[in-house]
Motif scaffolding. Structure first.
Motif, PDB file in Angstrom:
ATOM      1  N   VAL A   1       0.855  -1.183   0.000  1.00 37.22           N
ATOM      2  CA  VAL A   1       0.000   0.000   0.000  1.00 37.22           C
ATOM      3  C   VAL A   1       0.894   1.237   0.000  1.00 37.22           C
ATOM      4  O   VAL A   1       2.078   1.154   0.318  1.00 37.22           O
ATOM      5  CB  VAL A   1      -0.951   0.031   1.218  1.00 37.22           C
ATOM      6  N   SER A   2       0.307   2.370  -0.335  1.00 32.32           N
ATOM      7  CA  SER A   2       1.079   3.603  -0.340  1.00 32.32           C
ATOM      8  C   SER A   2       1.131   4.223   1.052  1.00 32.32           C
ATOM      9  O   SER A   2       0.258   3.972   1.900  1.00 32.32           O
ATOM     10  CB  SER A   2       0.447   4.612  -1.315  1.00 32.32           C
ATOM     11  N   ALA A   3       2.145   5.039   1.254  1.00 34.09           N
ATOM     12  CA  ALA A   3       2.242   5.789   2.510  1.00 34.09           C
ATOM     13  C   ALA A   3       1.072   6.752   2.636  1.00 34.09           C
ATOM     14  O   ALA A   3       0.565   6.983   3.728  1.00 34.09           O
ATOM     15  CB  ALA A   3       3.578   6.531   2.590  1.00 34.09           C
ATOM     16  N   ASP A   4       0.610   7.302   1.498  1.00 32.68           N
ATOM     17  CA  ASP A   4      -0.555   8.190   1.524  1.00 32.68           C
ATOM     18  C   ASP A   4      -1.762   7.464   2.122  1.00 32.68           C
ATOM     19  O   ASP A   4      -2.502   8.033   2.917  1.00 32.68           O
ATOM     20  CB  ASP A   4      -0.906   8.677   0.125  1.00 32.68           C
ATOM     21  N   PHE A   5      -1.950   6.216   1.738  1.00 31.24           N
ATOM     22  CA  PHE A   5      -3.065   5.450   2.276  1.00 31.24           C
ATOM     23  C   PHE A   5      -2.939   5.269   3.782  1.00 31.24           C
ATOM     24  O   PHE A   5      -3.872   5.517   4.532  1.00 31.24           O
ATOM     25  CB  PHE A   5      -3.178   4.067   1.600  1.00 31.24           C
ATOM     26  N   VAL A   6      -1.772   4.840   4.226  1.00 25.09           N
ATOM     27  CA  VAL A   6      -1.555   4.590   5.651  1.00 25.09           C
ATOM     28  C   VAL A   6      -1.728   5.887   6.453  1.00 25.09           C
ATOM     29  O   VAL A   6      -2.339   5.899   7.521  1.00 25.09           O
ATOM     30  CB  VAL A   6      -0.169   3.974   5.926  1.00 25.09           C
ATOM     31  N   LEU A   7      -1.233   6.985   5.914  1.00 27.50           N
ATOM     32  CA  LEU A   7      -1.296   8.268   6.617  1.00 27.50           C
ATOM     33  C   LEU A   7      -2.628   8.969   6.451  1.00 27.50           C
ATOM     34  O   LEU A   7      -2.878   9.993   7.091  1.00 27.50           O
ATOM     35  CB  LEU A   7      -0.146   9.168   6.144  1.00 27.50           C
ATOM     36  N   GLY A   8      -3.486   8.456   5.566  1.00 25.31           N
ATOM     37  CA  GLY A   8      -4.803   9.068   5.368  1.00 25.31           C
ATOM     38  C   GLY A   8      -4.763  10.351   4.572  1.00 25.31           C
ATOM     39  O   GLY A   8      -5.616  11.210   4.739  1.00 25.31           O
ATOM     40  N   ILE A   9      -3.786  10.460   3.686  1.00 26.86           N
ATOM     41  CA  ILE A   9      -3.642  11.668   2.868  1.00 26.86           C
ATOM     42  C   ILE A   9      -4.484  11.520   1.601  1.00 26.86           C
ATOM     43  O   ILE A   9      -4.316  10.576   0.844  1.00 26.86           O
ATOM     44  CB  ILE A   9      -2.169  11.919   2.500  1.00 26.86           C
ATOM     45  N   GLU A  10      -5.394  12.456   1.426  1.00 28.82           N
ATOM     46  CA  GLU A  10      -6.230  12.474   0.221  1.00 28.82           C
ATOM     47  C   GLU A  10      -6.004  13.793  -0.494  1.00 28.82           C
ATOM     48  O   GLU A  10      -6.083  14.849   0.108  1.00 28.82           O
ATOM     49  CB  GLU A  10      -7.699  12.324   0.590  1.00 28.82           C
ATOM     50  N   LEU A  11      -5.707  13.700  -1.782  1.00 29.03           N
ATOM     51  CA  LEU A  11      -5.451  14.914  -2.567  1.00 29.03           C
ATOM     52  C   LEU A  11      -6.691  15.372  -3.286  1.00 29.03           C
ATOM     53  O   LEU A  11      -7.587  14.668  -3.566  1.00 29.03           O
ATOM     54  CB  LEU A  11      -4.322  14.668  -3.561  1.00 29.03           C
TER      55      LEU A  11
END
Length: 67
Positions: A57-67
């Protein structure tokens, strides 16, 4: 909004893994990993990277970052 400790717990549970098994992947003690999931300790970046690779998975997913 979920934070990363909720997401790493959900990833672990979705893969039917114990905290001990994930801690072994990271090379740490189960209690340390438990503290990451509970939010008592911050997840070091090197462990974030290793978990992302392990779960694919991406770090964005783990960190909850949504663009």
């Amino acid at each position: 909004m979920k934070n990363y400790n909720d997401r790493i717990r959900e990833l672990r549970e979705d893969h039917d893994l114990t905290q001990t098994q994930v801690a072994a992947v990271l090379g740490i003690d189960q209690r340390t990993y438990s503290n990451y999931e509970l939010g008592y300790r911050a997840l070091p970046i090197e462990h974030l990277i290793r978990l992302c690779k392990y779960y694919k998975v991406s770090a964005d997913f783990v960190l909850g970052i949504e663009l």
